[in-house]
Motif scaffolding. Structure first.
Motif, mmCIF file in Angstrom:
data_model
loop_
_atom_site.group_PDB
_atom_site.id
_atom_site.type_symbol
_atom_site.label_atom_id
_atom_site.label_comp_id
_atom_site.label_asym_id
_atom_site.label_seq_id
_atom_site.Cartn_x
_atom_site.Cartn_y
_atom_site.Cartn_z
ATOM 1 N N TYR A 23 0.861 -1.179 0.000
ATOM 2 C CA TYR A 23 0.000 0.000 0.000
ATOM 3 C C TYR A 23 0.903 1.237 0.000
ATOM 4 C CZ TYR A 23 -3.929 -2.992 1.584
ATOM 5 O OH TYR A 23 -4.915 -3.948 1.700
ATOM 6 N N SER A 24 0.608 2.209 -0.851
ATOM 7 C CA SER A 24 1.463 3.400 -0.898
ATOM 8 C C SER A 24 0.697 4.586 -1.470
ATOM 9 C CB SER A 24 2.696 3.132 -1.771
ATOM 10 O OG SER A 24 2.318 2.840 -3.109
ATOM 11 N N ASN A 25 1.294 5.773 -1.297
ATOM 12 C CA ASN A 25 0.869 6.988 -1.996
ATOM 13 C C ASN A 25 -0.565 7.405 -1.668
ATOM 14 O OD1 ASN A 25 1.419 9.134 -3.737
ATOM 15 N ND2 ASN A 25 0.573 8.069 -5.517
ATOM 16 N N SER A 57 -7.424 8.247 -2.080
ATOM 17 C CA SER A 57 -6.868 7.371 -3.103
ATOM 18 C C SER A 57 -5.502 6.872 -2.675
ATOM 19 C CB SER A 57 -6.750 8.104 -4.441
ATOM 20 O OG SER A 57 -8.011 8.548 -4.886
ATOM 21 N N THR A 65 -2.230 3.686 -3.889
ATOM 22 C CA THR A 65 -1.758 2.714 -4.862
ATOM 23 C C THR A 65 -1.608 1.361 -4.193
ATOM 24 O OG1 THR A 65 -0.544 4.418 -6.075
ATOM 25 C CG2 THR A 65 0.064 2.126 -6.496
ATOM 26 N N THR A 110 -0.240 -2.486 -4.899
ATOM 27 C CA THR A 110 0.664 -3.192 -5.801
ATOM 28 C C THR A 110 0.835 -4.633 -5.366
ATOM 29 O OG1 THR A 110 1.904 -1.148 -6.187
ATOM 30 C CG2 THR A 110 2.972 -3.208 -6.812
ATOM 31 N N SER A 128 0.062 -2.680 -10.464
ATOM 32 C CA SER A 128 -0.372 -1.642 -9.527
ATOM 33 C C SER A 128 -1.688 -1.056 -9.997
ATOM 34 C CB SER A 128 0.675 -0.527 -9.422
ATOM 35 O OG SER A 128 1.873 -0.995 -8.859
ATOM 36 N N ARG A 129 -2.474 -0.602 -9.022
ATOM 37 C CA ARG A 129 -3.747 0.042 -9.368
ATOM 38 C C ARG A 129 -4.063 1.110 -8.334
ATOM 39 N NH1 ARG A 129 -8.618 -3.925 -10.439
ATOM 40 N NH2 ARG A 129 -6.942 -4.810 -11.739
ATOM 41 N N THR A 130 -4.629 2.195 -8.807
ATOM 42 C CA THR A 130 -5.091 3.253 -7.909
ATOM 43 C C THR A 130 -6.483 2.896 -7.400
ATOM 44 O OG1 THR A 130 -3.800 4.945 -9.048
ATOM 45 C CG2 THR A 130 -5.629 5.697 -7.684
ATOM 46 N N THR A 170 -9.704 4.013 -5.008
ATOM 47 C CA THR A 170 -10.314 5.237 -4.482
ATOM 48 C C THR A 170 -11.525 4.912 -3.629
ATOM 49 O OG1 THR A 170 -9.583 6.512 -6.408
ATOM 50 C CG2 THR A 170 -11.368 7.444 -5.095
#
Length: 754
Positions: A640-642, A659, A661, A663, A705-707, A709
């Motif tokens: 989990y990031s960003n 939101s 990212t 991965t 990876s996917r964003t 939301t």
């Protein structure tokens, strides 16, 4: 058209004015009269106007048919009562032919009002799916909707109009046996699952022959029974009722649930069956519920045992006044309701309102137009033998499995594995795969773990089976055989847990440890030094401290139903990557119960498991659970990031997004259930340290990876104030995103302003 009136005319009763003048009009115009079809409400009014008081009471009387799920009355005159219109619905009558036969008897009555047939289709009819708590572990709403739809398709083909499901009670005490029938401890997850199951059972519209009426039960707070003892007293605050126990019921209502069932327990000193606050003020008043409220089995009469009603007549008076429409198996209405109306103690309007609700559903189902539409033997045979249903059951079962532990990547097993020891009392069991509250207990239709491994590995592998011990009892006579099988194997699969009848209604347990000698068997097998994979099968969270600490790999497989063995084999060899997450907290010992993630902080919170000095903590055991709500591992790893919030300062009523990212950092594809939690840091009423407010189940390929939301609206920031008003208050919130309630990966604060 107007089929109910055709029956009335045929019976020699009063015909409507419209029907009487229609032939004359047709003769004068020399054209066939085209009469506007009456609305359901008009048709209900017309039938109601023709009914005697006895016939009205009959519509509110529900008897069991061919089997009992409670202490049934021995009544040899049921058929005669059907013919005289004194029974409005029946439960536990199965099969297209049998329901057709009894429907034919009901149609011999004066007004020929058709029967409703109901059954506890809790997790499947012919095809058995995982127990509901197991399905909840999938966190897959579409899978649960599909499961309910298959169950409805089979049940409707077998003559059923109505299932007494879903159970939407929130439960935080695993001693209570009926946790197996619900969706766990969380009101948000429970609400989402309640909607999915109602939509699955009922489909697009009532009346379709692949749908049945759903019944949200048990209204309300049944899951809060003191000491986890079934049918016991519930004593909770109004705030707890509204915040924790009512939301899944409201979600079921909003999804269109046709019926509600009241509960056995008392609430605030009044049994739910006679509780006007629950049934009149909330359900039929504030929520404007138009459907049927049915009592639980005998619960109207049981108000006498509660000490709330003097006798059967008083119980009937209090139940109908409080809003309980149908009396299931207590005979209080059939014995006393007509006299209560004639004496003026019960208003006729209360009886009429209850009867309207019953008739309305019979019209909506289309039973007045075709009383036998759900009793089609040909359709029943096709539905009950549809091979696609087993494929769906296998998929749902795989999704329900939770990987609790996988040290050293013992799992997945190599498909080339040559020597496997399958040890434990559940290794070859079929019946236990059914779980409690199953309709189909024909063990020949279930796939055991042994068979599943054979189907998966074929002749290339040797599978040595040793029972080791029973599920219950003190005998260790089989330990030596089990140890020898383990020593001769490359890997050991241990199949342990509860018998199918150890969790369910009236199956409360004061000791929720792995029963019998199974943990001692575990210790003996682990001592061989062979890699061990544990399959833990149960209807509730169990405590198994030794196994949790020493076994390298643990899969919680609940009771998975018809395709249990095949689904487990799929996961064991990695043909399916487990993605389940726990819907309930697993305690380390029963002394921690009740234990749930959405707890309050207290004035002296313990910051960690070692912080016990004058803190809210145990001195003989850590506070933390064995496995937390939302916990579940995978054969891959997720990062989990960003984290980004669209706003750090939010106005009242504004919507914003969070939101991040996600991965897949591993080497195999897998699904992750990303979970959103919120904490209102300061409020006019103390708030839980975490509250689930959203989740998404995402499939990612290796390296993908996917964003992701999440949308946060006003409703997610609201709570009930001291006047039980649903409000927001300005202040600071903590937003948390993670893989479990105790595995928060990302967090950020934001402020709500007015």
């Amino acid at each position: 058209m107007f089929s109910c009136f055709r029956r009335v005319v045929a019976a020699g009763l009063v015909a409507s004015t419209t029907l009487a003048v229609a032939p004359a009009y047709a003769q004068k115009s020399k054209k066939k009269a085209v009469l506007p079809r009456k609305t359901i409400e008009q048709r209900v009014d017309s039938v109601l106007a023709l009914m005697t008081l006895d016939e009205k009471v009959g519509q509110l009387n529900q008897y069991t048919g061919d089997a009992a799920t409670g202490p049934a009355f021995n009544d040899p005159n049921k058929v005669e009562q059907l013919r005289t219109g004194r029974i409005g619905s029946m439960l536990n009558v199965k099969g297209a032919q049998r329901t057709r036969e009894l429907q034919a008897e009901a149609l011999k009555s004066r007004l020929k009002i058709p029967l409703l047939f109901g059954l506890d289709v809790v997790h499947g009819y012919q095809t058995t799916f995982p127990i509901p708590l197991g399905e909840a572990a999938s966190w897959d709403l579409e899978a649960m909707r599909q499961s309910a739809h298959v169950a409805a398709t089979e049940a409707a083909a077998a003559g059923q109009h109505w299932t007494f499901a879903p159970m939407v009670d929130i439960a935080r005490d695993p001693r209570w046996g009926r946790v197996m029938e619900g969706a766990g401890e969380d009101p948000y997850l429970g609400s989402e699952i309640a909607k999915a199951r109602v939509l699955g059972f009922q489909g697009e519209k009532l009346g379709a022959t692949d749908a049945v009426m759903a019944c949200a039960k048990h209204f309300a707070a049944y899951g809060a029974a003191q000491a986890g003892r079934d049918y016991n007293t519930v004593d909770i605050s109004r705030r707890a009722l509204w915040e924790t126990y009512l939301p899944p019921f409201k979600a079921a209502l909003d999804a269109g649930a046709a019926t509600f069932m009241n509960s056995f327990n008392e609430l605030d000193g009044i049994p739910a069956t006679g509780n006007a606050y629950l049934q009149r003020d909330i359900l039929k008043g504030r929520w404007n519920f138009p459907g049927i409220v049915v009592s639980d089995w005998g619960s109207i009469g049981e108000m006498v045992a509660h000490g709330y009603a003097k006798d059967g007549a008083d119980a009937a008076l209090k139940a109908i006044t409080a809003g309980s429409d149908i009396d299931m198996e207590s005979r209080a209405y059939s014995s006393h309701l007509d006299q209560l109306v004639q004496s003026g103690q019960v208003k006729q309007t209360l009886v009429d309102d209850a009867v309207r609700r019953v008739l309305r559903k019979k019209f909506e189902l289309g039973l007045f137009d075709n009383p036998y539409k759900f009793s089609d033997v040909k359709r029943e045979k096709a539905a009950l033998n549809n091979p696609q249903h087993r494929q769906i059951a296998r998929d749902v079962a795989r999704k329900s499995i939770v990987l609790l532990k996988n040290e050293g990547n013992v799992l997945p097993l190599a498909k080339s594995a040559k020597n496997i020891a399958l040890i434990g009392p559940l290794g070859k069991s079929k019946l236990d795969m059914a779980g409690f509250w199953s309709v189909n207990y024909d063990s020949t239709t279930y796939v055991s773990v042994y068979e599943g491994l054979q189907n998966k590995l074929g002749k290339q592998a040797t599978i040595r089976y040793a029972k080791g011990c029973g599920i219950k009892g003190e005998s260790q006579a089989g330990f030596a055989e089990a140890v020898q099988a383990a020593k001769a194997a490359d890997v050991v699969v241990m199949a342990v847990g509860e018998a199918y009848n150890m969790s369910g209604e009236a199956k409360s347990r004061a000791d929720i440890n792995l029963p019998g000698q199974q943990e001692e068997l575990m210790e003996a097998v682990l001592a061989t030094g062979k890699p061990v994979v544990v399959l833990m099968m149960a209807g509730r969270p169990l405590t198994f401290a030794y196994t949790a600490e020493h076994a390298p790999a643990i899969l919680y497989t609940w009771w998975l139903g018809t395709e249990a063995g095949n689904a487990i084999a799929d996961v064991l060899v990695g043909d399916y990557n487990p993605a389940g997450k726990l819907p309930m907290t697993f305690p380390r010992s029963v002394g921690q119960v009740p234990l749930y993630y959405a707890a309050k902080s207290t004035g002296r919170p313990s910051q960690n498991d070692k912080d016990t000095n004058y803190r809210s903590a145990y001195i003989d055991q850590v506070n933390s659970p064995q496995y937390a709500f939302g916990h579940g591992l995978s054969y891959t790893q997720f990062e989990y990031s960003n984290l980004k919030l669209s706003k750090n300062e939010v106005g009242d009523g504004e919507t914003f997004t969070a939101s991040f990212t996600l991965t897949n950092k591993g080497k195999v594809a897998g699904e992750e259930v990303a979970q959103l939690y919120l904490h209102d840091l300061f409020a006019s009423a103390t708030r839980p340290v975490k509250e689930l407010k959203g989740f998404q189940k995402v499939m990612l390929k290796p390296g993908e990876s996917r964003t992701i939301t999440f949308t946060i609206d006003k409703d997610k920031l609201s709570f009930y104030n001291n006047d039980l008003q649903w409000i927001t208050e300005p202040g600071e919130f903590n937003l948390m995103i993670g893989s479990a309630s105790d595995a928060i990966r990302l967090e950020q604060k934001f402020t709500l302003v007015k």
